[in-house]
Design a protein around this motif. Structure first.
Motif, PDB file in Angstrom:
ATOM      1  N   ARG A 229       0.780  -1.025  -0.043  1.00 16.21           N
ATOM      2  CA  ARG A 229      -0.061  -0.242  -0.022  1.00 16.21           C
ATOM      3  C   ARG A 229       1.001   1.365  -0.258  1.00 16.21           C
ATOM      4  NH1 ARG A 229      -2.191   3.089   3.511  1.00 16.21           N
ATOM      5  NH2 ARG A 229      -1.328   1.934   5.337  1.00 16.21           N
TER       6      ARG A 229
ATOM      7  N   ASP B 280      -4.703  -1.249   3.793  1.00 19.63           N
ATOM      8  CA  ASP B 280      -5.558  -0.047   3.064  1.00 19.63           C
ATOM      9  C   ASP B 280      -7.016  -0.270   4.106  1.00 19.63           C
ATOM     10  OD1 ASP B 280      -6.468   2.329   1.480  1.00 19.63           O
ATOM     11  OD2 ASP B 280      -7.891   0.939   0.482  1.00 19.63           O
TER      12      ASP B 280
ATOM     13  N   THR C  42      -2.644  -1.055  -3.988  1.00 20.92           N
ATOM     14  CA  THR C  42      -3.705  -0.475  -3.867  1.00 20.92           C
ATOM     15  C   THR C  42      -3.983   0.742  -4.923  1.00 20.92           C
ATOM     16  OG1 THR C  42      -3.799  -0.568  -1.386  1.00 20.92           O
ATOM     17  CG2 THR C  42      -5.156   1.106  -2.419  1.00 20.92           C
TER      18      THR C  42
ATOM     19  N   PRO D   7      -8.752   3.856  -3.389  1.00 20.97           N
ATOM     20  CA  PRO D   7      -8.852   3.590  -2.015  1.00 20.97           C
ATOM     21  C   PRO D   7     -10.078   2.611  -2.050  1.00 20.97           C
ATOM     22  CG  PRO D   7      -8.813   6.106  -2.650  1.00 20.97           C
ATOM     23  CD  PRO D   7      -8.401   5.397  -3.584  1.00 20.97           C
TER      24      PRO D   7
END
Length: 284
Positions: free
Chosen positions: A18, A166, A253, A256
């Motif tokens: 991430r 995340d 990621t 989001p």
């Protein structure tokens, strides 16, 4: 398969993780240490009006680094900056021998009610004692043994999971990537450990960053970093001892809430390209 990740279109390396994003998520189930238990341990002495003293709250969120906790203690106690950091090195805290007197990872995340006559040493000691009790539970020790690591190494893994995931739902899969890479003797290549070495939190890791001379540079060095990189919460510890089943070796990621996990390097490259596209669109 190469351990080197593909370059970003900007010239930066993509993350297998991430990207070291240090998200301090305070869950609704944060441990609240009862003032009736905490206060006697922190008082420097009793007085007739001790029960009338007002308390203040100290919040230690999941993932907070030790240096950040020290600053928060200084602020809540109204002492000069650096006082708690000095107390951390000058106080004999009940830490595992592997910690070498460094409390990183053992300043247990919680909301602590603190009276005005509390001391930095007493408060740090209580955090560490709470962590030792939590991390010394049978389920933790058995989980660490099952995974072939020590409890201290499990705390280190949990701290990486805390920094990299995340969302809470991703924690088990992030933990599995860490365990899978360790099992294959692959470098972890975690940006969060580089951020810790450089005392920062950033979404961008450059090629020169990955050449940083530090025992926390998991691009250059195999295995776990020498200490935790923050103070993990319960969910991250649970993920570290019970990683989700899977063969994943990479993750990124893309947006989001959209973290892609894969064992296929080419698929990962495609995910990175999609990440690049999102980043480019966001900066245009």
């Amino acid at each position: 398969m190469t351990n080197e990740p593909p370059r970003l279109t900007s010239g930066r390396r993509p993350r297998l993780t991430r990207r070291g994003r240090l998200v301090l998520i305070v869950t609704a189930v944060a441990v609240v240490v009862a003032a009736a238990v905490l206060v006697p341990l922190l008082r420097t002495g009793e007085s007739p009006d001790a029960e009338k003293k007002k308390t203040v709250s100290l919040l230690v969120p999941e993932g907070r680094r030790a240096t950040q906790v020290y600053a928060s203690v200084d602020q809540v106690l109204g002492v000069p900056p650096g006082t708690t950091a000095k107390a951390a090195t000058g106080t004999r805290l009940e830490l595992p021998s592997a910690a070498r007197r460094n409390p990183e990872g053992y300043l247990f995340p919680a909301t602590y009610p603190v009276e005005a006559d509390a001391t930095p040493s007493g408060l740090l000691g209580y955090m560490v004692d709470t962590a030792r009790q939590r991390f010394g539970a049978d389920r933790i020790t058995e989980g660490a043994r099952r995974n072939g690591v020590s409890v201290y190494q499990t705390v280190t893994i949990a701290s990486i999971v805390q920094a990299e995931a995340d969302t809470a739902a991703d924690m088990g899969r992030v933990a599995r990537v860490v365990h899978n890479r360790l099992a294959r003797d692959m470098p972890l290549q975690m940006d969060s450990t580089l951020n810790y070495a450089l005392n920062r939190s950033t979404l961008d890791t450059t090629h020169s960053d990955t050449k940083t001379a530090s025992p926390y540079n998991t691009y250059e060095l195999k295995g776990l970093p020498p200490t935790p990189i923050g103070n993990p919460g319960e969910e991250a510890m649970n993920a570290a001892i019970n990683p989700t089943r899977g063969d994943w070796l990479y993750f990124v990621t893309v947006a989001p809430g959209d973290t892609r996990f894969t064992a296929d390097y080419d698929e990962h490259r495609g995910n990175v390209e999609e990440f690049n596209a999102h980043r480019s669109a966001a900066t245009d």
